[in-house]
Design an enzyme around this catalytic site. Structure first.
Site, short mmCIF file in Angstrom:
data_model
loop_
_atom_site.label_atom_id
_atom_site.label_comp_id
_atom_site.label_asym_id
_atom_site.label_seq_id
_atom_site.Cartn_x
_atom_site.Cartn_y
_atom_site.Cartn_z
N LYS A 292 -23.01 15.13 -38.34
CA LYS A 292 -22.42 15.86 -37.21
C LYS A 292 -22.01 14.91 -36.09
CE LYS A 292 -25.90 18.58 -36.17
NZ LYS A 292 -26.91 18.02 -37.09
N ARG B 181 -30.03 25.67 -32.04
CA ARG B 181 -30.77 25.19 -33.20
C ARG B 181 -31.71 26.27 -33.74
NH1 ARG B 181 -30.31 19.18 -33.25
NH2 ARG B 181 -32.04 18.33 -34.41
N ARG C 292 -30.35 5.12 -41.27
CA ARG C 292 -29.47 5.15 -40.08
C ARG C 292 -29.97 4.15 -39.02
NH1 ARG C 292 -28.22 11.03 -37.89
NH2 ARG C 292 -30.45 11.15 -37.50
N ARG D 16 -38.48 17.33 -40.09
CA ARG D 16 -37.24 17.76 -39.41
C ARG D 16 -36.36 18.59 -40.33
NH1 ARG D 16 -34.68 12.50 -37.64
NH2 ARG D 16 -33.14 13.77 -36.57
P1 AMP Z 1 -31.01 15.23 -33.19
O1 AMP Z 1 -30.58 13.92 -32.63
O2 AMP Z 1 -29.96 16.30 -33.05
O3 AMP Z 1 -31.50 15.12 -34.62
O4 AMP Z 1 -32.25 15.74 -32.30
C1 AMP Z 1 -33.42 14.95 -32.17
C2 AMP Z 1 -34.57 15.84 -31.72
O5 AMP Z 1 -34.25 16.44 -30.45
C3 AMP Z 1 -34.88 17.01 -32.65
O6 AMP Z 1 -35.73 16.64 -33.73
C4 AMP Z 1 -35.60 17.95 -31.65
O7 AMP Z 1 -36.92 17.51 -31.39
C5 AMP Z 1 -34.79 17.75 -30.39
N1 AMP Z 1 -33.67 18.72 -30.29
C6 AMP Z 1 -32.33 18.45 -30.38
N2 AMP Z 1 -31.60 19.56 -30.22
C7 AMP Z 1 -32.49 20.57 -30.02
C8 AMP Z 1 -32.35 21.96 -29.80
N3 AMP Z 1 -31.17 22.57 -29.75
N4 AMP Z 1 -33.50 22.69 -29.63
C9 AMP Z 1 -34.70 22.10 -29.65
N5 AMP Z 1 -34.90 20.79 -29.89
C10 AMP Z 1 -33.80 20.02 -30.06
#
Ligand code: AMP
Length: 218
Positions: free
Chosen positions: A13, A88, A127, A173
């Site tokens: 994404k 999310r 990554r 995750r």
């Molecule tokens: P990402 O970089 O999108 O994989 O996000 C890293 C971490 O940020 C996730 O594992 C969550 O802990 C937190 N996070 C990101 N977006 C959200 C969201 N919309 N709601 C809750 N936690 C989020």
């Protein structure tokens, strides 16, 4: 144009949203980047988010909703935006509807980048990201290595392996994604906004498929 991307961690994404934002002149709002920034700067939202991010869990909805209310009403979103990582879960989906109605806006399209879990695990653990906020370039040790090991091609900053990209947290995750985020696919399907795009294969081919799904070319 207002676009929302769905897809598991590692689906690509971030990479695709960045390319699309550049091509179409849209503001890219990545919830993960916004939260990591908040943690780094020690803001109230960052302090609230850190313990959840460290465990690969979702940060409480109210933290995200407050952050996105502020971001979506900022002037740079008036030209259109791309949401990446928010919402999310279903509650956040409903909250986004509310936030959009506050600014008299609708989503034009939702793109679901579909990628099998086996591919996601390898993509996430390999990554490496550039921590320079102005750059945020993403590499992969096997599929898109930097020219000089460990150094960002774009800005020369030392690359980092995000602590939540390490193998121990990846399964957690992905299970959070399947349990809480996947139901949003049906939520947006019911609104006739959803378009599925195959997230496997070459980045340029995926990008071409994304451009094809956009109703309004940019
Ligand atoms: P990402 O970089 O999108 O994989 O996000 C890293 C971490 O940020 C996730 O594992 C969550 O802990 C937190 N996070 C990101 N977006 C959200 C969201 N919309 N709601 C809750 N936690 C989020």
């Amino acid at each position: 144009m207002r676009i929302l991307f769905l897809g598991a961690p590692g689906a690509g994404k971030g990479t695709q949203c960045k390319k699309l934002a550049k091509k179409c002149g849209l503001t890219h709002l990545s919830s993960g980047d916004i939260l990591r920034d908040a943690v780094k700067n020690g803001t109230k939202a960052g302090v609230a988010a850190k313990e959840f991010m460290d465990k690969g869990q979702l940060v409480p909805d109210n933290v995200l909703i407050d952050l996105f209310r502020e971001k979506l009403s900022a002037p740079d979103c008036a030209k259109g935006f791309i949401l990446d990582g928010f919402p999310r879960n279903s509650a956040q989906g409903h909250s986004l509807d509310q936030l959009l109605s506050e600014i008299n806006a609708n989503l034009d399209v939702v793109i679901d980048l579909e990628t099998p879990d086996e591919i996601l695990e390898e993509r996430i653990t390999g990554r490496r990201v550039c921590p320079n906020k102005a750059c945020n370039e993403v590499f992969h040790v096997k599929y898109s290595p930097p020219k000089v090991d460990g150094i960002c091609d774009a800005c020369g900053t030392a690359l980092v392996h995000r602590s939540d990209d390490k193998a121990e947290l990846v399964k957690q995750r992905l299970s959070v994604y399947h349990e809480l985020t996947k139901p949003l696919v049906d939520f947006y399907q019911a609104k006739s906004l959803l378009h599925k795009v195959d997230g496997t294969g070459e980045q340029d081919d995926i990008f071409a498929a994304i451009l094809k799904t956009l109703k309004v070319p940019c």
